[in-house]
Design a protein around this motif. Structure first.
Motif, short mmCIF file in Angstrom:
data_model
loop_
_atom_site.label_atom_id
_atom_site.label_comp_id
_atom_site.label_asym_id
_atom_site.label_seq_id
_atom_site.Cartn_x
_atom_site.Cartn_y
_atom_site.Cartn_z
N LEU A 168 0.67 -1.10 -0.09
CA LEU A 168 -0.12 0.09 -0.07
C LEU A 168 0.81 1.32 -0.04
CD1 LEU A 168 -2.63 1.33 0.23
CD2 LEU A 168 -2.64 1.08 2.68
N ILE A 169 1.94 1.19 0.86
CA ILE A 169 2.76 2.29 0.72
C ILE A 169 3.39 2.74 -0.46
CG2 ILE A 169 5.15 3.48 1.98
CD1 ILE A 169 4.06 1.78 4.36
N ASP A 170 3.86 1.47 -1.04
CA ASP A 170 4.71 1.85 -2.57
C ASP A 170 3.77 2.26 -3.33
OD1 ASP A 170 6.98 0.59 -1.66
OD2 ASP A 170 6.32 -1.42 -2.02
N ARG A 171 2.45 1.83 -3.37
CA ARG A 171 1.32 2.25 -4.45
C ARG A 171 1.01 3.42 -4.27
NH1 ARG A 171 -1.84 -1.45 -3.64
NH2 ARG A 171 -3.54 -0.44 -2.49
N SER A 172 1.28 4.05 -2.97
CA SER A 172 0.81 5.43 -2.55
C SER A 172 1.56 6.49 -2.77
CB SER A 172 0.48 5.64 -1.04
OG SER A 172 -0.63 4.65 -0.62
N ILE A 173 3.11 6.30 -2.71
CA ILE A 173 4.18 7.12 -3.12
C ILE A 173 4.94 7.15 -4.14
CG2 ILE A 173 4.39 7.33 -0.31
CD1 ILE A 173 6.95 5.84 -0.48
N GLY A 174 4.77 6.27 -4.91
CA GLY A 174 5.27 5.76 -6.19
C GLY A 174 6.60 4.99 -6.00
N ASP A 175 7.12 4.61 -7.71
CA ASP A 175 8.22 3.79 -7.52
C ASP A 175 9.51 4.57 -7.74
OD1 ASP A 175 6.58 1.90 -8.24
OD2 ASP A 175 6.41 2.12 -10.21
N GLN A 176 9.46 5.93 -7.67
CA GLN A 176 10.60 6.68 -7.42
C GLN A 176 11.37 7.01 -6.18
OE1 GLN A 176 12.27 7.64 -10.33
NE2 GLN A 176 10.69 6.31 -11.45
N ALA A 224 -2.26 6.75 10.17
CA ALA A 224 -1.14 7.74 10.61
C ALA A 224 0.27 7.44 9.82
CB ALA A 224 -0.71 7.44 12.21
N VAL A 225 0.29 5.98 9.75
CA VAL A 225 1.72 5.73 8.95
C VAL A 225 1.58 5.85 7.58
CG1 VAL A 225 2.97 3.67 7.99
CG2 VAL A 225 2.03 3.55 10.29
N LEU A 226 0.55 5.93 6.91
CA LEU A 226 0.27 6.26 5.23
C LEU A 226 0.45 7.67 5.30
CD1 LEU A 226 -0.39 5.14 2.71
CD2 LEU A 226 -2.72 5.44 3.09
N ASN A 227 -0.39 8.56 6.28
CA ASN A 227 -0.41 10.06 6.28
C ASN A 227 1.56 10.50 6.37
OD1 ASN A 227 -2.55 11.01 5.74
ND2 ASN A 227 -3.43 10.90 7.79
N LEU A 228 2.22 9.91 7.22
CA LEU A 228 3.59 10.15 7.21
C LEU A 228 4.31 10.06 6.07
CD1 LEU A 228 4.10 8.69 11.10
CD2 LEU A 228 3.86 11.45 10.16
N CYS A 229 4.05 8.85 5.51
CA CYS A 229 4.82 8.33 4.08
C CYS A 229 4.29 9.39 3.09
CB CYS A 229 4.42 6.96 3.84
SG CYS A 229 4.88 5.88 5.03
N VAL A 230 3.22 9.79 3.00
CA VAL A 230 2.58 10.77 1.98
C VAL A 230 3.20 12.13 2.30
CG1 VAL A 230 0.63 11.99 1.06
CG2 VAL A 230 0.35 9.40 1.44
N ASN A 231 3.39 12.62 3.54
CA ASN A 231 4.12 13.89 3.82
C ASN A 231 5.65 13.78 3.27
OD1 ASN A 231 1.72 14.98 4.52
ND2 ASN A 231 2.21 14.78 6.91
N ALA A 232 6.25 12.50 3.52
CA ALA A 232 7.51 12.31 3.15
C ALA A 232 7.72 12.49 1.56
CB ALA A 232 8.02 11.33 3.87
N ARG A 233 6.96 11.91 0.95
CA ARG A 233 6.71 11.87 -0.52
C ARG A 233 6.60 13.31 -0.93
NH1 ARG A 233 1.45 10.59 -3.15
NH2 ARG A 233 1.01 12.42 -2.28
N ASP A 234 5.88 14.16 -0.52
CA ASP A 234 5.73 15.54 -1.02
C ASP A 234 7.08 16.33 -0.54
OD1 ASP A 234 3.26 14.97 -1.73
OD2 ASP A 234 2.18 15.72 0.09
N ALA A 235 7.57 16.11 0.62
CA ALA A 235 8.75 16.94 0.96
C ALA A 235 9.88 16.46 0.21
CB ALA A 235 9.11 16.33 2.48
N MET A 236 9.92 14.98 -0.36
CA MET A 236 11.11 14.63 -1.39
C MET A 236 10.81 14.93 -2.65
SD MET A 236 12.39 11.24 0.56
CE MET A 236 10.78 10.26 0.49
#
Length: 657
Positions: free
Chosen positions: A363-371, A395-407
């Protein structure tokens, strides 16, 4: 020679009053200081004495209230009367309040702090023992409760509490003797000052008489100085007029300054109101954007499925799956909003954080992308936490999405679980004990100190309008605090961000969770068709629920108002389960269940809720199964299976399974 002698006498007459005044002022100041010091010391000694009496009274009151609560518990164990049980709880809470007052009264008494702290620990331990006895009594385990109460009456906890109270009272009695001696000494000092004042008054009278004689001798000299004084008075009048004019000018300036200050305060209030409106507009834009996307998927999928239902059933099924996914995403956003508003009840369960994070990898891989390269380091090693699993996943998914946006969609993301033992208040307000940690670290742009200071504010986001609601980190903050944990963020511009979550370990849940995980997974236990009373005030939801139950093979009975439930139960004697909404007109679902006749008290109950903000605590559900709206047929089947089997697993009846 005569002139010199006359001048010497005149100088003596002029200087003698000054010398007498200086002596009198010095003596009076010394006497006043001594009187003030004696009075202050006496008052301080009396205050300390009163504090000692107060601490002794609080200790006695706490001892009496504790003994009365234990006697009430004995009555409850013997009588099984719920009112007596509630009386015991009230008395025990009152005893806890007395102990808090004792703790507050001894906050400045260093010699008592250790005794009171040890007394608090012993009282908490005693409270756990008595609460377990009350729990056994509540579940009709009278003999076991009596046996445990007998052991508790002879336990060392009670003796230890009594010994600590005696120690507190003895220490305060010893201190009281010292303070009584201090009061006596201060009183003696006050009496001495009083006698000295009388003597000083006599001396002062003699000095006044002597001063009158000197004043009479100087009267002639003062007549000459009077004329000079009159001229000085005229000059003083002129100066006073000038001061009055200047004062009037300053008064006008002060009024002008007050007016400017009032205008500035009004401007600041308008600015704060504009900021609130900006926050509401940002929240509305984000929610509208998310819901429009989800509704587009649902409406478009249903319309395409309707067109292809006859000609291309497989393609219609695919469109229906897309519509269901959009509906599930909308339900997840609703749960986020309810959790942020503290309106969605948490349904906690024992969660292995290692397994939860490991299961979210896809789920995390699909949400934040392959890059983005994701690394998961699981070091919790079997330690479990007692949280709402869906909230934890969000909570875990939100943190991962926030990290994706920051990167900006490219970089490295590390998710690490671990173990930690914290001292009291080492991290925020965390109590001493074992904690399971979750860290999410990225190598993105990081945050400035100004942004870092506001990340937990509701509606605050650095994303453009319509791209986010600003609820992500604030919702995580609320969830962690509801779970008695703490969250910390470390970030610097250009150095990435690390988010650390600390959640208390629940040791008692680990064995039960291991036993539950060892059971084979699969379809819910099948039960024979049951007649089910459906209590729901919304006619559309009632019709849908009736159809869903019929689809599962059950026999539903409709009830559109909670006041009709008792009559329908009486007329349908074969009803085997009550399925009730939580929030309804006139009364809630739990209130309806409590008002049913005793003949129906043993019927299984399944509560269905989409918003439980008016239910104060999870205990109001009475241990019955809870199903969240919206739900799938599989979720409804699992909830019915658990309710009919009499097994309740908090948090398992999810919105969509």
């Amino acid at each position: 020679m005569d002139d010199q002698e006359s001048g010497w006498r005149a100088a003596v007459r002029r200087s003698l009053p000054l010398v007498l005044v200086i002596l009198l002022i010095g003596s009076l100041g010394t006497l006043l200081y001594s009187a003030s010091s004696a009075s202050r010391d006496h008052e301080r000694a009396l205050q300390e004495q009163r504090r000692s009496f107060e601490i002794i009274a609080l200790a006695r009151a706490f001892e009496a209230k504790t003994a009365r609560a234990e006697v009430t518990l004995a009555r409850y164990v013997i009588s099984l009367d719920p009112d007596v049980g509630r009386l015991f709880q009230d008395q025990w809470r009152t005893a806890s309040s007395q102990l808090k007052l004792l703790n507050y009264a001894t906050r400045r008494s260093g010699w008592q702090r250790a005794n009171v702290r040890e007394l608090q620990d012993a009282f908490q331990q005693r409270g756990k023992t008595l609460s377990e006895i009350g729990l056994r009594t509540t579940y009709d385990q009278k003999m076991a409760a009596l046996a445990q109460f007998h052991r508790a009456g002879r336990s060392e906890d009670l003796k230890h509490i009594t010994a600590l109270l005696d120690r507190v009272i003895q220490a305060e009695n010893a201190r009281l003797q010292e303070r009584s001696l201090a009061v006596k000494l201060a009183g003696n000092r006050t009496q001495f000052v009083d006698r000295t004042s009388r003597l000083f008054g006599l001396v002062l009278l003699v000095c006044v008489l002597f001063a009158l004689w000197v004043a009479n001798a100087a009267y002639s000299e003062r007549r000459m100085a009077r004329r000079m004084a009159e001229s000085e008075a005229e000059r003083a009048d002129r100066l006073e007029e000038a001061v009055a004019a200047r004062t009037a000018e300053l008064s006008d300036a002060y009024e002008q300054l007050k007016k400017e200050t009032s205008e500035r305060a009004a401007a600041e209030e308008n600015l704060r109101q504009m900021q609130k409106m900006d926050a509401v507009g940002q929240l509305t834009g984000g929610i509208a954007h998310d819901f429009n996307n989800m509704l587009a998927v649902v409406v478009g999928g249903l319309e395409l499925a309707k067109r292809r239902l006859r000609l291309k059933p497989q393609e219609a099924a695919r469109h229906l799956d897309n519509a269901m996914e959009g509906a599930n995403r909308a339900a997840a956003l609703t749960r986020r909003l309810l959790a942020f508003a503290r309106s969605e009840p948490l349904l906690p369960s024992a969660v292995d954080l290692d397994m939860l994070v490991g299961g979210m990898g896809e789920l995390i891989d699909r949400s934040i992308g392959d890059q983005i390269i994701v690394s998961i380091d699981r070091q919790a090693k079997g330690w479990r936490i007692f949280v709402d699993q869906h909230q934890m996943e969000n909570a875990v998914l939100n943190l991962c999405v926030n990290a994706r946006d920051a990167m900006e969609g490219r970089g490295r993301l590390l998710i690490r679980t671990g173990q930690a033992h914290l001292a009291s208040h080492e991290i925020g307000e965390c109590a001493e004990g074992d904690y399971v940690t979750l860290s999410v670290k990225d190598d993105g742009c990081g945050m400035s100190p100004d942004v870092l200071a506001r990340v937990f504010e509701p509606f605050f986001t650095t994303k453009p309008v319509g791209k986010g609601t600003g609820l992500g980190l604030s919702q995580i903050f609320g969830f962690v605090r509801q779970s008695q944990g703490e969250i910390r963020i470390e970030s610097e511009p250009g150095e990435g961000t690390s988010v650390h979550i600390y959640l208390p370990r629940k040791i008692g849940m680990e064995k039960a969770a291991d036993a539950e995980q060892s059971l084979p997974e699969g379809e819910p236990v099948l039960h024979p068709p049951a007649r089910i009373l459906v209590v729901e005030d919304d006619p559309r939801v009632l019709n849908q629920t009736m159809s869903a139950l019929a689809e599962l093979g059950h026999l539903p009975v409709a009830c559109d108002h909670p006041s009709k439930a008792a009559k329908l139960l009486t007329s349908h004697g074969d009803i085997g389960l009550i399925m009730s909404d939580v929030l309804m007109p006139d009364m809630t679902g739990p209130e309806m269940i409590r008002t049913l006749p005793p003949a129906f008290a043993s019927l299984p109950v399944l509560f269905v809720t989409g918003y439980a903000g008016d239910i104060a605590e999870g205990t109001d559900f009475g241990g019955h199964e809870v199903l969240r709206k919206p739900y799938t047929l599989m979720g409804l089947s699992h909830a019915l299976s658990n309710a009919l089997s009499g097994s309740h697993h908090p948090g398992t009846a999810a919105a969509a399974e």
